[in-house]
Write a protein that holds these residues in place. Sequence first.
Motif, PDB file in Angstrom:
ATOM      1  N   PHE A  23      31.910  56.293  54.518  1.00 10.08           N
ATOM      2  CA  PHE A  23      31.013  55.296  55.094  1.00 10.08           C
ATOM      3  C   PHE A  23      30.371  55.806  56.379  1.00 10.08           C
ATOM      4  O   PHE A  23      29.175  55.581  56.608  1.00 10.08           O
ATOM      5  CB  PHE A  23      31.774  53.988  55.336  1.00 10.08           C
ATOM      6  N   MET A  24      31.139  56.510  57.213  1.00  7.12           N
ATOM      7  CA  MET A  24      30.561  57.046  58.445  1.00  7.12           C
ATOM      8  C   MET A  24      29.494  58.093  58.159  1.00  7.12           C
ATOM      9  O   MET A  24      28.459  58.136  58.837  1.00  7.12           O
ATOM     10  CB  MET A  24      31.662  57.627  59.334  1.00  7.12           C
ATOM     11  N   PHE A  30      21.936  57.289  57.198  1.00  6.20           N
ATOM     12  CA  PHE A  30      21.045  56.130  57.200  1.00  6.20           C
ATOM     13  C   PHE A  30      20.217  56.079  58.476  1.00  6.20           C
ATOM     14  O   PHE A  30      19.031  55.765  58.447  1.00  6.20           O
ATOM     15  CB  PHE A  30      21.872  54.853  57.037  1.00  6.20           C
ATOM     16  N   PHE A  31      20.827  56.390  59.609  1.00  6.48           N
ATOM     17  CA  PHE A  31      20.127  56.320  60.890  1.00  6.48           C
ATOM     18  C   PHE A  31      19.497  57.651  61.318  1.00  6.48           C
ATOM     19  O   PHE A  31      18.951  57.748  62.407  1.00  6.48           O
ATOM     20  CB  PHE A  31      21.074  55.827  61.989  1.00  6.48           C
ATOM     21  N   SER A  32      19.551  58.660  60.455  1.00 11.42           N
ATOM     22  CA  SER A  32      18.950  59.951  60.761  1.00 11.42           C
ATOM     23  C   SER A  32      17.424  59.852  60.726  1.00 11.42           C
ATOM     24  O   SER A  32      16.837  59.225  59.849  1.00 11.42           O
ATOM     25  CB  SER A  32      19.424  60.992  59.743  1.00 11.42           C
ATOM     26  N   LYS A  33      16.776  60.479  61.690  1.00 14.85           N
ATOM     27  CA  LYS A  33      15.311  60.444  61.741  1.00 14.85           C
ATOM     28  C   LYS A  33      14.695  61.357  60.689  1.00 14.85           C
ATOM     29  O   LYS A  33      13.582  61.125  60.238  1.00 14.85           O
ATOM     30  CB  LYS A  33      14.832  60.841  63.132  1.00 14.85           C
ATOM     31  N   ALA A  41      17.720  54.027  49.866  1.00 18.96           N
ATOM     32  CA  ALA A  41      18.746  54.641  49.017  1.00 18.96           C
ATOM     33  C   ALA A  41      20.099  54.643  49.725  1.00 18.96           C
ATOM     34  O   ALA A  41      21.122  54.320  49.111  1.00 18.96           O
ATOM     35  CB  ALA A  41      18.337  56.060  48.640  1.00 18.96           C
ATOM     36  N   TYR A  42      20.110  54.990  51.004  1.00 22.36           N
ATOM     37  CA  TYR A  42      21.377  54.982  51.742  1.00 22.36           C
ATOM     38  C   TYR A  42      21.910  53.558  51.920  1.00 22.36           C
ATOM     39  O   TYR A  42      23.119  53.336  51.938  1.00 22.36           O
ATOM     40  CB  TYR A  42      21.220  55.669  53.099  1.00 22.36           C
ATOM     41  N   GLY A  43      21.015  52.596  52.052  1.00 23.15           N
ATOM     42  CA  GLY A  43      21.446  51.202  52.110  1.00 23.15           C
ATOM     43  C   GLY A  43      22.111  50.755  50.817  1.00 23.15           C
ATOM     44  O   GLY A  43      23.114  50.039  50.838  1.00 23.15           O
ATOM     45  N   LEU A  44      21.561  51.203  49.688  1.00 24.38           N
ATOM     46  CA  LEU A  44      22.176  50.883  48.401  1.00 24.38           C
ATOM     47  C   LEU A  44      23.548  51.539  48.262  1.00 24.38           C
ATOM     48  O   LEU A  44      24.479  50.942  47.717  1.00 24.38           O
ATOM     49  CB  LEU A  44      21.260  51.315  47.251  1.00 24.38           C
ATOM     50  N   ILE A  45      23.673  52.760  48.764  1.00 14.69           N
ATOM     51  CA  ILE A  45      24.970  53.441  48.732  1.00 14.69           C
ATOM     52  C   ILE A  45      25.976  52.684  49.587  1.00 14.69           C
ATOM     53  O   ILE A  45      27.138  52.511  49.202  1.00 14.69           O
ATOM     54  CB  ILE A  45      24.840  54.901  49.222  1.00 14.69           C
ATOM     55  N   MET A  46      25.545  52.197  50.764  1.00 16.46           N
ATOM     56  CA  MET A  46      26.452  51.430  51.615  1.00 16.46           C
ATOM     57  C   MET A  46      26.881  50.132  50.938  1.00 16.46           C
ATOM     58  O   MET A  46      28.045  49.737  51.026  1.00 16.46           O
ATOM     59  CB  MET A  46      25.808  51.147  52.976  1.00 16.46           C
ATOM     60  N   CYS A  47      25.953  49.460  50.261  1.00 20.75           N
ATOM     61  CA  CYS A  47      26.311  48.249  49.515  1.00 20.75           C
ATOM     62  C   CYS A  47      27.333  48.568  48.432  1.00 20.75           C
ATOM     63  O   CYS A  47      28.289  47.813  48.219  1.00 20.75           O
ATOM     64  CB  CYS A  47      25.073  47.612  48.903  1.00 20.75           C
ATOM     65  N   HIS A  48      27.149  49.693  47.753  1.00 21.55           N
ATOM     66  CA  HIS A  48      28.118  50.112  46.741  1.00 21.55           C
ATOM     67  C   HIS A  48      29.494  50.336  47.361  1.00 21.55           C
ATOM     68  O   HIS A  48      30.501  49.877  46.824  1.00 21.55           O
ATOM     69  CB  HIS A  48      27.645  51.386  46.046  1.00 21.55           C
ATOM     70  N   LEU A  49      29.537  51.047  48.493  1.00 21.05           N
ATOM     71  CA  LEU A  49      30.820  51.336  49.133  1.00 21.05           C
ATOM     72  C   LEU A  49      31.523  50.067  49.581  1.00 21.05           C
ATOM     73  O   LEU A  49      32.745  49.939  49.437  1.00 21.05           O
ATOM     74  CB  LEU A  49      30.613  52.282  50.321  1.00 21.05           C
ATOM     75  N   ILE A  50      30.774  49.123  50.105  1.00 22.71           N
ATOM     76  CA  ILE A  50      31.376  47.868  50.567  1.00 22.71           C
ATOM     77  C   ILE A  50      31.927  47.067  49.388  1.00 22.71           C
ATOM     78  O   ILE A  50      33.073  46.601  49.419  1.00 22.71           O
ATOM     79  CB  ILE A  50      30.353  47.046  51.373  1.00 22.71           C
ATOM     80  N   LEU A  51      31.135  46.927  48.336  1.00 24.79           N
ATOM     81  CA  LEU A  51      31.610  46.168  47.165  1.00 24.79           C
ATOM     82  C   LEU A  51      32.754  46.884  46.460  1.00 24.79           C
ATOM     83  O   LEU A  51      33.689  46.238  45.983  1.00 24.79           O
ATOM     84  CB  LEU A  51      30.461  45.906  46.194  1.00 24.79           C
ATOM     85  N   PHE A  93      24.264  48.884  42.106  1.00 23.17           N
ATOM     86  CA  PHE A  93      23.620  49.492  43.264  1.00 23.17           C
ATOM     87  C   PHE A  93      23.449  51.001  43.070  1.00 23.17           C
ATOM     88  O   PHE A  93      22.458  51.577  43.515  1.00 23.17           O
ATOM     89  CB  PHE A  93      24.400  49.216  44.549  1.00 23.17           C
ATOM     90  N   LEU A  94      24.391  51.645  42.401  1.00 21.03           N
ATOM     91  CA  LEU A  94      24.240  53.072  42.136  1.00 21.03           C
ATOM     92  C   LEU A  94      23.213  53.338  41.049  1.00 21.03           C
ATOM     93  O   LEU A  94      22.531  54.366  41.066  1.00 21.03           O
ATOM     94  CB  LEU A  94      25.594  53.680  41.730  1.00 21.03           C
ATOM     95  N   ILE A  95      23.090  52.425  40.096  1.00 19.68           N
ATOM     96  CA  ILE A  95      22.100  52.602  39.033  1.00 19.68           C
ATOM     97  C   ILE A  95      20.679  52.511  39.599  1.00 19.68           C
ATOM     98  O   ILE A  95      19.799  53.279  39.213  1.00 19.68           O
ATOM     99  CB  ILE A  95      22.303  51.557  37.920  1.00 19.68           C
ATOM    100  N   PHE A  96      20.442  51.595  40.527  1.00 16.71           N
ATOM    101  CA  PHE A  96      19.115  51.433  41.112  1.00 16.71           C
ATOM    102  C   PHE A  96      18.795  52.494  42.163  1.00 16.71           C
ATOM    103  O   PHE A  96      17.646  52.639  42.574  1.00 16.71           O
ATOM    104  CB  PHE A  96      18.956  50.047  41.734  1.00 16.71           C
TER     105      PHE A  96
END
Length: 101
Positions: A23-24, A30-33, A41-51, A93-96
């Motif tokens: 997650f870190m 996610f916050f990288s410039k 895409a990184y937001g979807l990965i975070m949603c996957h990790l949380i669920l 979330f991983l499929i999308f």
Amino acid sequence: MPMEQETMGLLIGGFSTVMGITFMIVLRMFFSKKRKSFRTAYGLIMCHLILFSLAVYQSLRAISFEGYDPIASEEISLRLAITGGLWAISMVFLIFNPWFS
């Protein structure tokens, strides 16, 4: 479910360590410039990790449930069904994810 006394602590510690590091790393990306265009895409990965973490939590509750309760079978079945539902939603979330990367 009868297990060795240290097993549940090792399961929780190992999963928490791996999931925390993952997650870190994803949060940093996610916050990288440099990777600003991949934020969705990184937001979807975070949603996957949380669920997925919630699904593992429910499964750990199911296997640590005391079997002496008269409705233990129903309670364990319900927790495993919740685990399956959370896991299925996390996989969506991983499929999308390829459409946003």
